[in-house]
Design an enzyme around this catalytic site. Structure first.
Site, PDB file in Angstrom:
ATOM      1  N   ARG A   1       0.915  -1.226  -0.134  1.00 14.92           N
ATOM      2  CA  ARG A   1      -0.068   0.025  -0.274  1.00 14.92           C
ATOM      3  C   ARG A   1       0.804   1.356  -0.008  1.00 14.92           C
ATOM      4  NH1 ARG A   1      -4.742  -0.573  -2.053  1.00 14.92           N
ATOM      5  NH2 ARG A   1      -5.249   0.976  -0.526  1.00 14.92           N
ATOM      6  N   ILE A   2       0.473   2.252  -0.424  1.00 11.56           N
ATOM      7  CA  ILE A   2       1.886   3.354  -0.454  1.00 11.56           C
ATOM      8  C   ILE A   2       1.005   4.242   0.517  1.00 11.56           C
ATOM      9  CG2 ILE A   2       1.487   5.557  -2.157  1.00 11.56           C
ATOM     10  CD1 ILE A   2       0.932   4.706  -4.260  1.00 11.56           C
ATOM     11  N   LEU A   3       1.640   4.322   1.475  1.00 14.41           N
ATOM     12  CA  LEU A   3       1.978   5.042   3.105  1.00 14.41           C
ATOM     13  C   LEU A   3       1.752   7.044   2.159  1.00 14.41           C
ATOM     14  CD1 LEU A   3       4.219   3.082   5.092  1.00 14.41           C
ATOM     15  CD2 LEU A   3       1.352   3.524   4.618  1.00 14.41           C
TER      16      LEU A   3
ATOM     17  N   HIS B   1      12.962  -2.045  -1.364  1.00 17.93           N
ATOM     18  CA  HIS B   1      12.805  -1.783  -3.459  1.00 17.93           C
ATOM     19  C   HIS B   1      13.667  -2.964  -4.025  1.00 17.93           C
ATOM     20  CE1 HIS B   1       9.659  -0.515  -6.821  1.00 17.93           C
ATOM     21  NE2 HIS B   1      10.718   0.130  -6.703  1.00 17.93           N
TER      22      HIS B   1
ATOM     23  N   THR C   1       9.743   8.543   2.052  1.00 22.59           N
ATOM     24  CA  THR C   1       8.916  10.067   2.857  1.00 22.59           C
ATOM     25  C   THR C   1       7.508   9.701   2.308  1.00 22.59           C
ATOM     26  OG1 THR C   1       9.552  10.856  -0.198  1.00 22.59           O
ATOM     27  CG2 THR C   1      11.479  11.390   2.070  1.00 22.59           C
TER      28      THR C   1
ATOM     29  N   LEU D   1       6.412   8.446  -3.757  1.00 20.58           N
ATOM     30  CA  LEU D   1       6.774   6.223  -3.651  1.00 20.58           C
ATOM     31  C   LEU D   1       7.844   5.690  -4.029  1.00 20.58           C
ATOM     32  CD1 LEU D   1       5.149   3.875  -4.621  1.00 20.58           C
ATOM     33  CD2 LEU D   1       4.888   4.023  -6.354  1.00 20.58           C
ATOM     34  N   ASP D   2       8.645   4.700  -3.314  1.00 20.32           N
ATOM     35  CA  ASP D   2       9.656   4.194  -3.501  1.00 20.32           C
ATOM     36  C   ASP D   2      10.743   5.394  -4.142  1.00 20.32           C
ATOM     37  OD1 ASP D   2       8.362   2.189  -3.591  1.00 20.32           O
ATOM     38  OD2 ASP D   2       7.928   2.055  -5.256  1.00 20.32           O
TER      39      ASP D   2
HETATM   40  C1  GRF Z   1      10.906  -8.297  -1.793  1.00 20.12           C
HETATM   41  O1  GRF Z   1      11.127  -8.522  -3.671  1.00 20.12           O
HETATM   42  C2  GRF Z   1      10.570  -6.347  -1.778  1.00 20.12           C
HETATM   43  O2  GRF Z   1      11.746  -5.864  -2.417  1.00 20.12           O
HETATM   44  C3  GRF Z   1       9.513  -6.236  -2.320  1.00 20.12           C
HETATM   45  O3  GRF Z   1       8.778  -6.920  -2.250  1.00 20.12           O
HETATM   46  C4  GRF Z   1       8.802  -8.273  -2.148  1.00 20.12           C
HETATM   47  C5  GRF Z   1       8.289  -8.876  -0.320  1.00 20.12           C
HETATM   48  O4  GRF Z   1       8.545  -9.943  -0.741  1.00 20.12           O
HETATM   49  N1  GRF Z   1       8.695  -4.790  -1.489  1.00 20.12           N
HETATM   50  P1  GRF Z   1       8.189 -10.813   0.571  1.00 20.12           P
HETATM   51  O5  GRF Z   1       7.417 -11.094   1.396  1.00 20.12           O
HETATM   52  O6  GRF Z   1       9.629 -10.540   1.223  1.00 20.12           O
HETATM   53  O7  GRF Z   1       9.476 -12.627   0.025  1.00 20.12           O
END
Ligand code: GRF
Length: 239
Positions: free
Chosen positions: A105-107, A123, A155, A158-159
């Site tokens: 979810r986007i925070l 990410h 922040t 996003l990302d």
């Molecule tokens: C990972 O690739 C992470 O970088 C991204 O979502 C995925 C989550 O995988 N934000 P998991 O649920 O930790 O296995």
């Protein structure tokens, strides 16, 4: 070295399988990450990672975004749930670390401002490349040679946010999306505990929007190379 009890609690937010959650919990058990996980919150009751956490005896909670009229109301409820799970007091030193581990979810501002400077995300790309979804697919479509993962402070964009550390993995001939994702994920599992430990121990801090490690840029220490790239193991002297 930091004493476990002096670290503010971690509250981990997930939406899915929770493999990063597992690697973080393992790192707390081994002492690589010297903190306690206070609990795990998911916006999805059926997240496999939530069942895993409950099985490990961790506190778990579902804050389902579909139960809230809008993003802001969800953000407020989630921010409250994080504080309640961490047993936070009014003392800022007590503020929990909010660790996003596959939280889908986007925070928004209401959440981010409540937990300002204390939210961390991983990410699966070398940010600022490929924010959002389907990062591995995009790397393959671009015929990228290098791909990876980023741990950053969150922040309201996003990302986006100060980058703590990045892991770099090669894109190999014939890679499928899944093969590339698995290679990056294995690096994520090493990168996240490492970068979090820097943060919670005070080794890493943010100044003027950039991260300093031991008061230096220390870029060379903040990059983890996949073994196929021939890098020296983390921490080793390359000279
Ligand atoms: C990972 O690739 C992470 O970088 C991204 O979502 C995925 C989550 O995988 N934000 P998991 O649920 O930790 O296995």
């Amino acid at each position: 070295m930091q004493n476990r009890t002096s670290c503010a609690p971690l509250v981990v937010l997930i939406s899915g399988r929770g493999s990063n959650l597992r690697s973080l919990v393992q790192a707390t058990a081994s002492g690589e990450l010297q903190c306690e996980v206070a609990g795990v919150i998911s916006n999805r009751g059926d997240a496999p990672g939530l069942a895993w956490a409950a099985g490990k005896g961790l506190a778990t909670q579902v804050v389902d975004h579909r139960d809230y009229a809008d993003r802001a109301t969800f953000d407020f409820a989630l921010a409250d749930a994080v504080n309640a799970m961490a047993g936070s007091t009014a003392d800022p030193a007590d503020a929990p670390w909010v660790v996003l581990a596959g939280f889908m979810r986007i925070l928004g501002e209401p959440f981010v401002s409540r937990h300002q400077g204390r939210i961390v995300n991983i990410h699966p790309s070398l940010l600022p490349l490929y924010p959002g979804l389907h990062t591995h697919r995009q790397a393959l479509a671009d015929r990228a040679l290098l791909h990876g993962a980023t741990v950053h402070l969150v922040t309201a964009r996003l990302d986006h946010g100060p980058i703590l550390a990045q892991a770099i993995a090669p894109v190999l001939a014939g890679d499928s999306e899944d093969a590339l994702a698995d290679r990056v994920l294995a690096m994520e599992h090493r990168l996240y505990p490492l970068a979090l430990q820097w943060l919670v121990s005070g080794r890493a801090r943010v100044e003027g929007g950039r991260v300093l490690l031991d008061e230096r840029d220390a870029i060379e220490e903040r990059i983890l190379l996949h073994p196929l790239l021939g890098g020296t193991p983390y921490g080793a002297d390359p000279t």
